[in-house]
Structure formats: C-alpha cells, structure tokens
Motif scaffolding. Sequence first.
Motif, PDB file in Angstrom:
ATOM      1  N   ILE A 252      33.326  31.548  41.658  1.00 51.11           N
ATOM      2  CA  ILE A 252      34.056  30.458  41.003  1.00 51.11           C
ATOM      3  C   ILE A 252      35.139  29.985  41.967  1.00 51.11           C
ATOM      4  N   ALA A 253      35.021  28.702  42.364  1.00 50.21           N
ATOM      5  CA  ALA A 253      35.946  28.156  43.355  1.00 50.21           C
ATOM      6  C   ALA A 253      37.192  27.568  42.725  1.00 50.21           C
ATOM      7  N   ASN A 254      37.078  27.081  41.484  1.00 48.41           N
ATOM      8  CA  ASN A 254      38.238  26.506  40.817  1.00 48.41           C
ATOM      9  C   ASN A 254      37.944  26.402  39.331  1.00 48.41           C
ATOM     10  N   ALA A 255      38.991  26.400  38.522  1.00 46.10           N
ATOM     11  CA  ALA A 255      38.810  26.331  37.064  1.00 46.10           C
ATOM     12  C   ALA A 255      40.095  25.846  36.416  1.00 46.10           C
ATOM     13  N   PHE A 256      39.967  24.872  35.516  1.00 42.20           N
ATOM     14  CA  PHE A 256      41.129  24.353  34.781  1.00 42.20           C
ATOM     15  C   PHE A 256      40.696  23.986  33.357  1.00 42.20           C
ATOM     16  N   SER A 257      41.690  23.886  32.484  1.00 36.63           N
ATOM     17  CA  SER A 257      41.459  23.380  31.119  1.00 36.63           C
ATOM     18  C   SER A 257      42.662  22.537  30.708  1.00 36.63           C
ATOM     19  N   ASN A 258      42.465  21.663  29.731  1.00 39.99           N
ATOM     20  CA  ASN A 258      43.568  20.868  29.190  1.00 39.99           C
ATOM     21  C   ASN A 258      43.237  20.485  27.760  1.00 39.99           C
ATOM     22  N   ASN A 259      44.097  19.638  27.150  1.00 32.57           N
ATOM     23  CA  ASN A 259      43.831  19.141  25.801  1.00 32.57           C
ATOM     24  C   ASN A 259      44.056  17.631  25.775  1.00 32.57           C
ATOM     25  N   ASP A 260      43.284  16.954  24.928  1.00 28.46           N
ATOM     26  CA  ASP A 260      43.380  15.499  24.847  1.00 28.46           C
ATOM     27  C   ASP A 260      44.713  15.029  24.284  1.00 28.46           C
ATOM     28  N   GLY A 261      45.367  15.881  23.496  1.00 26.81           N
ATOM     29  CA  GLY A 261      46.597  15.451  22.862  1.00 26.81           C
ATOM     30  C   GLY A 261      46.327  14.439  21.760  1.00 26.81           C
ATOM     31  N   ALA A 262      47.253  13.488  21.567  1.00 28.65           N
ATOM     32  CA  ALA A 262      47.144  12.523  20.466  1.00 28.65           C
ATOM     33  C   ALA A 262      46.534  11.188  20.881  1.00 28.65           C
ATOM     34  N   ASN A 263      46.249  11.020  22.166  1.00 30.60           N
ATOM     35  CA  ASN A 263      45.788   9.719  22.654  1.00 30.60           C
ATOM     36  C   ASN A 263      44.273   9.561  22.476  1.00 30.60           C
ATOM     37  N   LYS A 264      43.816   9.508  21.216  1.00 27.36           N
ATOM     38  CA  LYS A 264      42.401   9.304  20.920  1.00 27.36           C
ATOM     39  C   LYS A 264      42.280   8.806  19.480  1.00 27.36           C
ATOM     40  N   THR A 265      41.084   8.401  19.099  1.00 27.23           N
ATOM     41  CA  THR A 265      40.901   7.736  17.806  1.00 27.23           C
ATOM     42  C   THR A 265      41.096   8.665  16.613  1.00 27.23           C
ATOM     43  N   SER A 266      40.756   9.940  16.752  1.00 29.66           N
ATOM     44  CA  SER A 266      40.929  10.896  15.656  1.00 29.66           C
ATOM     45  C   SER A 266      41.009  12.304  16.227  1.00 29.66           C
ATOM     46  N   TYR A 267      41.403  13.243  15.385  1.00 28.81           N
ATOM     47  CA  TYR A 267      41.531  14.633  15.839  1.00 28.81           C
ATOM     48  C   TYR A 267      40.209  15.172  16.373  1.00 28.81           C
ATOM     49  N   ALA A 268      39.093  14.878  15.688  1.00 32.49           N
ATOM     50  CA  ALA A 268      37.798  15.447  16.065  1.00 32.49           C
ATOM     51  C   ALA A 268      37.104  14.654  17.164  1.00 32.49           C
ATOM     52  N   ALA A 269      37.607  13.474  17.515  1.00 34.81           N
ATOM     53  CA  ALA A 269      36.919  12.622  18.493  1.00 34.81           C
ATOM     54  C   ALA A 269      37.201  13.090  19.913  1.00 34.81           C
ATOM     55  N   PRO A 270      36.224  12.893  20.845  1.00 34.24           N
ATOM     56  CA  PRO A 270      36.476  13.182  22.262  1.00 34.24           C
ATOM     57  C   PRO A 270      37.343  12.097  22.885  1.00 34.24           C
ATOM     58  N   SER A 271      37.827  12.354  24.074  1.00 37.76           N
ATOM     59  CA  SER A 271      38.707  11.397  24.757  1.00 37.76           C
ATOM     60  C   SER A 271      38.289  11.265  26.211  1.00 37.76           C
ATOM     61  N   VAL A 272      37.932  10.058  26.609  1.00 39.26           N
ATOM     62  CA  VAL A 272      37.599   9.803  28.014  1.00 39.26           C
ATOM     63  C   VAL A 272      38.816  10.058  28.897  1.00 39.26           C
ATOM     64  N   SER A 273      39.973   9.667  28.413  1.00 36.51           N
ATOM     65  CA  SER A 273      41.201   9.839  29.188  1.00 36.51           C
ATOM     66  C   SER A 273      41.504  11.314  29.418  1.00 36.51           C
ATOM     67  N   GLY A 274      41.432  12.127  28.353  1.00 37.17           N
ATOM     68  CA  GLY A 274      41.730  13.559  28.478  1.00 37.17           C
ATOM     69  C   GLY A 274      40.763  14.246  29.419  1.00 37.17           C
ATOM     70  N   GLN A 275      39.468  13.937  29.294  1.00 41.12           N
ATOM     71  CA  GLN A 275      38.479  14.551  30.180  1.00 41.12           C
ATOM     72  C   GLN A 275      38.672  14.080  31.616  1.00 41.12           C
ATOM     73  N   GLY A 276      38.987  12.819  31.783  1.00 42.61           N
ATOM     74  CA  GLY A 276      39.193  12.278  33.128  1.00 42.61           C
ATOM     75  C   GLY A 276      40.368  12.927  33.839  1.00 42.61           C
ATOM     76  N   GLN A 277      41.453  13.152  33.111  1.00 44.72           N
ATOM     77  CA  GLN A 277      42.632  13.806  33.706  1.00 44.72           C
ATOM     78  C   GLN A 277      42.286  15.215  34.194  1.00 44.72           C
ATOM     79  N   LEU A 278      41.493  15.925  33.387  1.00 44.48           N
ATOM     80  CA  LEU A 278      41.097  17.289  33.779  1.00 44.48           C
ATOM     81  C   LEU A 278      40.243  17.263  35.044  1.00 44.48           C
ATOM     82  N   LEU A 279      39.266  16.375  35.105  1.00 42.29           N
ATOM     83  CA  LEU A 279      38.385  16.302  36.272  1.00 42.29           C
ATOM     84  C   LEU A 279      39.173  15.958  37.540  1.00 42.29           C
TER      85      LEU A 279
END
Length: 818
Positions: A252-279
Amino acid sequence: MNEKIAVTGMSGLFPEANNYHEFWDNLCQGRVSYQAYTDPDGHVRSKGQCPDPETFDAQRYRLSEKEALVMDPQLRKFIELVDSALLDGEYHDLSELGTVAVIATQGSNHTYHDQLQQSVAQGQMAAPNALLLNLNKGTDFMATRVAHIFDFQGPCFNLQAACSSSLTAIVEAYWMLQTKRCDTVICGGVHISYPLETGYKYEPGSIYSQTGVCRPFDQSADGTVPADGGGVVILRRLRDAEASGEPIHAVIANAFSNNDGANKTSYAAPSVSGQGQLLSQVYRHLAINPRQLQFIECHATGTVVGDPMEVQALSHLMQSYEHDDTLSPVVVGSVKGNIGHLFWASGIASVIKSVLALKQGVYPGTGNLSQLNELLRESEKQHLLYTADSVPLDPKKPALAAVSSMGVGGTNAHIVIEGYDQAHRHPKNVQTNKETQCRVYSFFTQAPSAGDAHVESTPCTEPTSLSASSLLPHILAFYRQVLGEEEVEPDSDYFDLYGDSVTAVELLVLLKSELGIEVTTDAIYEYSTPEALANAIAQSPLTSVQPVSQPTPNSDIEDPHDVLSAYQQRFYLLEKLQRGEGSQYNVPMAVEIPKAFPIASFTQRLEGILTQLPQFCHQYRIAKHGVALGDRRGLIVETDAVEVPADAALEPSLQAVYEQRFELDRGPLCRVTTLRRGEQRWLVLNCHHIAIDGMGLHNLLEVLAMAQAASAPLDSVYLPLRTAPSLSDASLAFWQERLRGVSPTALPVEPHQSLNAPPSSAGRLSLACHRNRCQGFTISHGGIKRPFCCALCAVQHHVVRVSRHPGGVHRHDVGQPL
C-alpha cells in the motif's frame, strides 16, 4: 516520506468461493455468483450467498457450544478469516508479529440477532441468556474477541462507516503503522444478513435492483444486489516484512479518507465534491500522475445516481493532470457486478481482487456490463476504459492500482496499491484451517446430517493452554448459570451465593463438557470465588484444556431414547458428588471359582452381551435435556488381577475391589477382577449401578448361566459388607447435641423380627441349585440364615427365579424388587 505498508497475509469468503483463490478463478471466468429471479409476490430473490455461513469450529477457538450458538455468524467468520490470514502469511509463531492491532467491521442491519429477536417476539423460541447474547454481538466485540482468542495486545476496536467501513479500516491501519502505534494490523470486515436465502422486496427509489441484477456502469443499471461474505488482510511495515523474509502479496503506497460534510443534496446522497477532494489529496501527497494507474477498482454498485457521480469525480481528477498519449487507458471496474454488494465488507473484497490482479498481471472485467451508460461516455475522453473482458496489465506502466469505497453518510476512502517485485512473488499455496472440524450453529437452520456436514479434516487434538484471565469469563458465566445469580463478581464467594454440593457437581460438569477441564468438588470448596478458582486451574500442572469430543451434527436434537432415565441420571449425579477414592454405587459380586475356570471365554461372553446394551457400550455426555448417550466406548469390559498374600484376610481385598470407582463418561462400566489367595480363586464381577437395571441384570445372569454350563459350578458367592459412612467429630458432636433427650426409635428389618435381633453380617453362602431352583443353602463365617439373604444371594448368583420355604412357594422375577 511515508513508509510503504506490505500486505503479508489475506483471506476471503465470498459468494460461491470458500477462499480468495476460488474467488479469483470465478472472476477470471466472468462468473456471476448469484441467481436473479422474482417470485409471484414481487419479492426479488437475488442474493450472493457465501458457502457455509453458519458453520464454525467452536472447540478450536476454546468457545463453548452454547456461546457459539448465540454468537453472530459475522463474528464467527471473522475469527476464522483472521486464522486463515495468519496461515496464509505463514505466521506460526504469533510473537513474531510484535504488537498487533485489530480493526474490524460487520453488517449492523438484518443480523442474526435481529432475526433472533424477531423470533422470540413471535413466540417461536425462548430468549437466550441476555449476557451471553450481548457479549456475542459483533458490532461491539468483533475486534476484542479476536484479540482475546489470539492474545493480541495492541489497539483493538470496531469501525463502522457503512459501506466504506472495511476500506476505511485499512486507511486507519495504514496510519497506525506510519505512526508506529503498533507493529502489525489485522483488519477487514464481514457481512452476513438474515434471512440467509431471502433477497429483498423492491421499493422504488431504493438502492436495490428491480430486476435482481447488479450492472455497474451499464445503460440498464437499476440498482444493486445484496451479498454475504468478507475478508481480512494483515498489514506490516514493508521494511519489517522484508527483514523477516515474510511473504508479501502487495504494497500500500498511500491511503486517505474524508467525509462529504454538509455540501450535498441530502445526508444519504453521494458528493462529487467530497470524493474529488479526497482523490486530489491522495495523488498530490503521493506525487504521481493518476493516469499511470493500471486500473481503478471503483465502489460502483450499479445504482442510477451513484455510479455516474463516482465517475464524474474520477474524470475531474484526470482532467487536473497532463494528458499523455503514450500511456494506455486506465481500466475502470467494479467487483459488484460479479458477486453483488457486501456493504460493510465491500471494500475488503475490492482490495483482495486488486491485489490478486496485480500479482497475476491481469484485471478481470466487470460482470454484467454489456452497454456503457450514456452518462459515462464523456469520461472516456479522459482515457478511462470500461469493459467486461479481462485486460492484461500494461508492462510499460508501473504496477499501480487504486481502490475506492464510499459509504452512506459521506465517509469516502481511497488507497493506492503497488505490485511487489515478481522475484519475491509469493507462490500460490492454498491455506485453509486444516485442523478444523466445523458444525452448524444456528437457531434457524437445520444442522446437516453427518454425511452432508462440511468437514475438511480431523479436529485438533493438541491441548490448549489457558490463562487465568481467559478462564475467568467462562467461570463467571458458569456461576451465573448454575447458581441462578445475575450479579456474580470475580470475588463473589460460592457459599455466600448459596452454592451446595449439587451445584458444585453442575459446575464440574460445565467445566468438563464445555472447556475439557477436570476439577474436583474439593477445588470448588477450597477456591470458592471465580477468581481464585481460575487462578488455581491456571497454576495447576494440569493447566491445559483437553479437547472435548466433538458431538455429531445433530447432537443438540436428542432422540428421547438417547437420554438416560431419571433413575440413571440420579446415579450419575450421586457418583459425581462422591468424595474420596471409593464408590458406594457399584453393584459387585464375588464368586469362588475352580482353578480351571475359563475366565477368558467368560469375559468374552460377557462382553458380547454388554455390547448389545446401550447403557454399557455408549459414552455419556452432558446434553441440553440431561445426560445422554454419545459415541461408543472404546472398552466395554475391563479386566484386572489381584494377588492376595496367603496370610492376609480376604475381606479387605474384596472390599477394595468392590469400591473401585468407574469413569462414567468414557471408561468401561463393567470390571472383571480375578483374586488369588494361595490355592483359592475368586472372580469379582463389578458394574456401576447406572448401567445395572432390570434388562442389564437379566443379561448378566444369562452370561453367568452360560459360564456355569461351560465349566464347573459357581459354588460360593460373597455378599459385600456395607459399613455406615463415618462422621467427623464435629458432625457427631452436632447431632448428639441436637438429639439429646430424644427417645430412641427403630424400625424392624422384617415384620416379625425383634428390634433387638442382631444385624446381618457378611458371610459365605453356598447354594444347591437344580433346574433354576434354589433348593437349599449352607452358611459359614458367621453369616445369619435369613430368607432375604437366600433370595439376594440367589439373584446375584444367576437363577431366573427364586423359591423360599416354608409357607409355600414364593417366586420373584428377576428385575423386580424383592
């Protein structure tokens, strides 16, 4: 610069795959490991089912049958997966791992315990013990249970982040090793949902597929399909693993995690922004161009919304790096098309697939992908490739791959995996728990017959060492069960909790049947608190736990004929209650025999009879409904020989043989002893009262009759003298004080006998028998001639009926009380 982390061991259990080798073969063949169909009620019966989800070898992990039954199968399978990963990593001495941490996750919806609670509420079964139930819920105790079984002493905890849980666990493990909080991390997850065979009721707007087929990236994708399974990886710092010469699957060369926070349509919805920041964070930190990746194993579950958003985040990532026409496309895929969605364990399934792809040099295509979703066409411009076909890895690119996982609630995880030098490639060697013998533990599933049971080989027969700390929880549970007390502490005194000799025997039985530990009632009395008893057992020379015989798969469902009668169970209890060397519950008989008496043929005939009697030829075991018959005994009749000096009295030697104890559970219950004193020969036949009922006595008498017909008559019988048990001085003083001033009373032994008549004593009685009738007897050695003595002697001798005179003929059938 971060250290690289090696994957040194791994294991998996997936739909239609017992291990990761079978899993890989299925993927390479493009196999879809679930069936899709909908019943007339609209219930979608699609579900990826793993093999034998409820089997477990409780004995291997020092767990009782009762505890295994209430334990969540997710927890059971995680224990087995950890064991298999250790075998895969060739870790036979766990001390080589240093400080070991455990991070575990499991499904928390539709669990075994949820199904159990529902069945109890509907009155279908009784509620199990609440404490036992709570301690065997994997959501809290999965990691710590593994730590206890394998003696891992690093940080151990459960991690719950919905569908990204198991990949997030790997991210946390990566950073724990970077910060040197431990030397090894064992992490992974399991998902097994109930009912096992049931799929789901489709509801519009849910994540589940209406058609029962998971189609990641496909134009016809309409949702996901649930699946059961799990996996475990062992992680070590690369330099430590290389220094120790350990097998290395990947790095394993690298590993990170994060959370979408409140910037998305609903609690259960995914977030392009949150995933993009992690990548962006991962590849900026690693300082590589993501276009150099061989493939990206996506979270993609086949949902209408989630897959396009995940691909959109990947496209944004690729756009931020310079395009290189010399690089081959990055393959994008998802394992869920082949096996379904393992939810909490989905990330570990993706990691194991990716590690194997790097090792084997080929990426298996995505199952059920036939026509690319039109919403993803734009991403192909970023040199992303979607395919159902297997794709060989590009030798011109570095052996790099990535894995993503996203969970409801917004926790995202992403890791980059690097292939390990092929010169150090770990050869394929299928490792399984070769010394396990599994059986089904379930409140809901019928155990398979012995012919159908999945047994890979013979059970482990090596004794296992237990410490006082590991014994204490078991002893506390036994105290609560036997004494009926909910609050039992390590320093609670047995006698303060109103323990007595009967409950002491129940404790002995539990220690023997569930842990394989043999102690005496004296130990219970002397070490009267759970803590003291645990310490005493651990410090004893007999500290090892002897393996308990594994019952047959249907052992918890006894045939009524297999359970001993209440009369026999009473003798079982009385025998266990006895203290000292001798037994007061034997049925002995001594016969003076001629020198030429055929003892060998007599014993052979005797064994031939007893082999037909279940109470003699089967072992006894503690079962749910009492003492039951178990496997066949290895020895039916035991033989012995005793030499008595010519100048010694015969009676003490006979008495010692009469009172010699039997091992009720597994040893023989009949003993034939030959005594010699000068020219005299005596044959002592001794059995335990638990096995001598009417039928048993009848068969024994038949054997004696055959023996008499084959040789000289059995002309003298010794009746054993029973003496009153001795009282201690303190007990005698107590009763003398209590009975002071009370008039003495007595009951006559016979209706017409004087109260002052002398008592019966031991003596030799010689019988004159003709055609199964006792016609007379003579007496010597001080015995008293009484009709009762005649009748008892004749019954023990071998006649079928007994006659006594005067006053007419009185007949007594064998087996009836005299």
